[in-house]
Scaffold this active site. Structure first.
Site, PDB file in Angstrom:
ATOM      1  N   GLY A 166       4.896  -1.265   2.569  1.00  0.00           N
ATOM      2  CA  GLY A 166       4.145  -0.037   2.340  1.00  0.00           C
ATOM      3  C   GLY A 166       5.030   1.197   2.256  1.00  0.00           C
ATOM      4  O   GLY A 166       6.123   1.249   2.805  1.00  0.00           O
ATOM      5  N   HIS A 184       0.812  -1.212   0.000  1.00  0.00           N
ATOM      6  CA  HIS A 184       0.000   0.000   0.000  1.00  0.00           C
ATOM      7  C   HIS A 184       0.847   1.263   0.000  1.00  0.00           C
ATOM      8  O   HIS A 184       1.918   1.331   0.603  1.00  0.00           O
ATOM      9  CB  HIS A 184      -0.946   0.016   1.201  1.00  0.00           C
ATOM     10  CG  HIS A 184      -0.241  -0.027   2.530  1.00  0.00           C
ATOM     11  ND1 HIS A 184       0.206   1.096   3.181  1.00  0.00           N
ATOM     12  CD2 HIS A 184       0.098  -1.074   3.327  1.00  0.00           C
ATOM     13  CE1 HIS A 184       0.768   0.762   4.314  1.00  0.00           C
ATOM     14  NE2 HIS A 184       0.729  -0.552   4.436  1.00  0.00           N
ATOM     15  N   ASP A 185       0.369   2.249  -0.741  1.00  0.00           N
ATOM     16  CA  ASP A 185       0.961   3.590  -0.781  1.00  0.00           C
ATOM     17  C   ASP A 185       2.362   3.612  -1.381  1.00  0.00           C
ATOM     18  O   ASP A 185       3.129   4.559  -1.157  1.00  0.00           O
ATOM     19  CB  ASP A 185       0.972   4.226   0.614  1.00  0.00           C
ATOM     20  CG  ASP A 185      -0.406   4.255   1.239  1.00  0.00           C
ATOM     21  OD1 ASP A 185      -1.276   4.969   0.706  1.00  0.00           O
ATOM     22  OD2 ASP A 185      -0.633   3.546   2.244  1.00  0.00           O
TER      23      ASP A 185
END
Length: 267
Positions: free
Chosen positions: A139, A121-122
């Site tokens: 992440g 994520h991100d």
């Protein structure tokens, strides 16, 4: 005209471009956007607010855009955006962003994510990047253009990997990797410049020579790194690739920088 296999499930609301192919037993969620010429082989699952750019190709059992592996995720409408002509191979997993990380994961054009690769994520992955088999990004990782993450490697959250850098196979990376750098080991240490990659991409001899000289000066054992950065910045002000390293080192980061491993027994 697009071709959708009878066993595939394309949910209402999905936006499908021209000349898209969706193979057997694939599932496309209601908020997915597939650009022109996208090809999903069999058993591909694309979910969430995910956009695949024109001519992307996704191979069997890839999971694209499903909820991130973050316990803080509460179902927010975060996004995963993949650029054009990127290939996502078997079993790769790509997660969208989270509220705590900007709500967006991005992957650029012309990337290759090999079997079992993971983009957490991100993350923000540039153009022409390669994640070799089972290369994994935690992440909030930033991977700049033309970087390569070797097979069975793991990159710690919030790490930055600079342009044209090379992460050797089976490497654990917990510190930032300078542009053009080559790192290896567990944990990773800077083992030099990615000279092979530079030659393959057409960097001229003079530029490579300047990079080598700047590298030696930056990671000499005399003085502090901050002092050496300022000295190299003055000496190589007109050399673009060297200044990319300087700007990378000066930028704010949540991680330290990978440095060479010095032999403490050497005189």
């Amino acid at each position: 005209m697009s071709k959708v296999h009878p066993t595939a499930v394309v949910e209402d609301g999905a936006q499908i471009g021209q000349d898209v192919e969706i193979g057997p037993y694939s599932v496309v969620g209601p908020n997915v956007v597939l650009g022109n010429g996208v090809k999903l082989h069999s058993h591909v699952a694309v979910a969430g607010h995910t956009t695949l750019g024109d001519q992307c190709e996704v191979y069997p059992f890839a999971s694209v855009g499903h909820a991130p592996q973050d316990l803080k995720f509460k179902g927010e409408n975060s996004r995963l955006i993949v650029g054009k002509r990127t290939k996502i191979r078997e079993g790769a997993t790509l997660n969208p962003g989270t509220e705590g990380g900007g709500m967006e994961t991005t992957i650029g054009d012309d990337c290759l994510l090999m079997t079992g690769a993971h983009v957490g994520h991100d993350c923000h992955v540039g153009n022409h990047c390669i994640l070799v088999n089972n290369g994994t990004l935690a992440g909030h990782v930033v991977v700049e253009d033309f970087a390569i993450v070797g097979g069975l490697s793991a990159v710690h959250q919030f790490v930055r990997i600079g342009k044209h850098a090379m992460i050797g196979g089976m490497t654990g990376v917990e510190s930032d990797v300078i542009p053009y750098g080559s790192v290896i080991g567990n944990r990773a240490y800077l083992s030099g410049l990615n000279i092979i990659g530079l030659k393959r991409r057409g960097f001229d001899r003079e530029t490579i020579h300047s990079l080598r000289k700047a590298y030696r000066l930056l990671f000499a054992q005399e003085g502090t790194l901050a002092e050496r950065v300022e000295e190299v910045a003055k000496d190589f002000e007109g050399v673009g690739p060297v200044m990319e390293i300087i700007n990378f080192l000066k930028a704010e980061s949540m991680r330290s920088v990978c440095t060479p491993k010095y032999d403490s027994s050497a005189g």
